[in-house]
Design an enzyme around this catalytic site. Sequence first.
Site, short mmCIF file in Angstrom:
data_model
loop_
_atom_site.label_atom_id
_atom_site.label_comp_id
_atom_site.label_asym_id
_atom_site.label_seq_id
_atom_site.Cartn_x
_atom_site.Cartn_y
_atom_site.Cartn_z
N ASP A 191 38.70 36.13 34.30
CA ASP A 191 39.54 36.42 35.32
C ASP A 191 39.96 35.00 35.93
OD1 ASP A 191 40.85 38.66 36.76
OD2 ASP A 191 39.71 37.57 38.70
N GLU B 55 42.29 34.59 31.17
CA GLU B 55 43.19 35.01 31.69
C GLU B 55 43.85 33.55 32.25
OE1 GLU B 55 45.34 37.54 35.47
OE2 GLU B 55 43.34 36.62 35.67
C1 GLC Z 1 43.29 38.82 38.17
C2 GLC Z 1 43.05 40.23 37.86
C3 GLC Z 1 43.67 41.12 38.76
C4 GLC Z 1 42.83 40.85 40.13
C5 GLC Z 1 43.08 39.23 40.38
C6 GLC Z 1 41.81 38.81 41.45
O1 GLC Z 1 44.84 38.51 38.21
O2 GLC Z 1 43.86 40.78 36.47
O3 GLC Z 1 43.75 42.59 38.80
O4 GLC Z 1 43.65 41.38 41.23
O5 GLC Z 1 42.64 38.46 39.26
O6 GLC Z 1 40.57 38.93 40.97
#
Ligand code: GLC
Length: 530
Positions: A200, A263
């Site tokens: 994440d 991500e």
């Molecule tokens: C990432 C996740 C999202 C979340 C954020 C904070 O972007 O995909 O859903 O709210 O991180 O953890």
Amino acid sequence: MTHWWQSGIVYQIYPRSFQDSNGDGIGDLPGIRQRLDYLHWLGVNAIWISPVYPSPMADFGYDVSDYRAIHPLFGSLADMDSLIAAAHQRQIKVILDFVPNHTSDQHPWFLASRSARDNPRRDWYIWRDAAPDGGPPNNWLSRFDGKAGWTWDAPTGQYYLHTFLKEQPDLNWRNPELRQAMLDVMRFWFDRGVDGFRVDVAYRVLKDAQFRNNPPNPNWQPGMDPFHRLIDKYNRNIPEIHQFNRWLRQVADAYPGRVLIGEINLPLPQLVQHYGQGDEFHLPFNFSLIHTAWTATAVRALADQYEGLLAASAAWPNWVLGNHDQHRVATRLGPAQARTAMLLLLTLRGTPTLYYGDELGMADVPIPPDQVQDPWELYVPGQGLGRDPERTPMQWDGSANAGFCPAGVTPWLPLANNYETVNVARQQNEPASMLALSQALIHLRQRTPALNQGSYQSLDTPAGLLAYLRRHDEESYLVVLNFTADVCHWQLPAGVTPQAILLSTHMDQPTALAGSSLHLRPNEGLVLRI
Ligand code: GLC
Ligand code: CA
């Protein structure tokens, strides 16, 4: 050697919304397990499950209060073990979400950290003194409300940093003990048989050591997402972030066959730096298809750019069309182009990630104000930032609650009102349905090395068409997509001689070939063997 995460297809499950097994209106791990045969039928190779750890659910699981357990809503550790075993029996890998940037403010580490300045866990989070005027230490903002990214803790007289909600305090990865504790979390799950992690907001984890102020964004205007008032130069993708990537990779490399997916939401030239020298992410998520204009020219340009950036390295591409943070592809592009988009996703070079329900053409579901769940929508209402519309229950069949949860139970988010026609059971019996198309494409990709690992080369075409060749050994395939709602003709270039049309997005017997000329119907995509 081709790894499973290169030739394979990843399917993202938002666990609250996939399948409820115990009638509380919230999806859970036994529910996922019940649906593994569907995923096996669909033909995907791996599931990535968004967080299922204990959490107060301020951000629906992305606020973790224990990294080594399962929230009772979703089941137990034993349920996770049996899900992993049942998935592996079907040759399906299991990827979990790893949330390294922040914990919940209810995590015991944070409770300890905020309890006293001299607590041994104090430095596991990011604490700073107030500015001389008593305000926050610098101007960094918090993601979901665009307000200060710092919250004052009166008992200990300091501010703590939170890139997201104040209920999500940021961890301090510069502290070696915290780092070890987090890397041990990865080992804990690898030891249980997990095949990888989606990491994440990986590119935000390390922050500028000097905590410099972010510069203003000259392009911001009132009415835009308030978070974008500043350019987040000093708390996103800072030069040291590659060290963070390597810490994770070293742990993963001790376990054979595991994958790390980051991500990382950056323009392609910066994104590809997160492969490192093969010592960072296996797959830094490529979200460019989500952000690009949906024209043949724009999509060709970005695919060619991406291929060009990767050409000199062994780095493996990947593609994403949707996820739990983005409006559904069927809503962004409309149902007709959602079909060509699925063909694109499943025929480009690189690992595709499919968001649950997109294989059916599930669309965004409008959420009445009194049923909004996502904190983003609650903090910045009415701007379309909320993510509930793309997180609604999976549409399994035409029965009450679409087979997601028992009749009479209220699902945690409302079901689409078209679920009686758009559902798995019905589309499995419709030869030309979106699901039939998705499944046919997945199986075609799986049995065709040129599609799952061959080279990519785009071709010049008339306006509105995108075409590329995929080649492996002696086999060559041509993919052609009509991005327009008009009929398009293409006189094929010399040397491109189709042998057969293998698939049309219209899922019928296409008659597109007339000599060396190709006729595409409106919004049609084709795969040809040449
Ligand atoms: C990432 C996740 C999202 C979340 C954020 C904070 O972007 O995909 O859903 O709210 O991180 O953890
Ligand atoms: Ca449940």
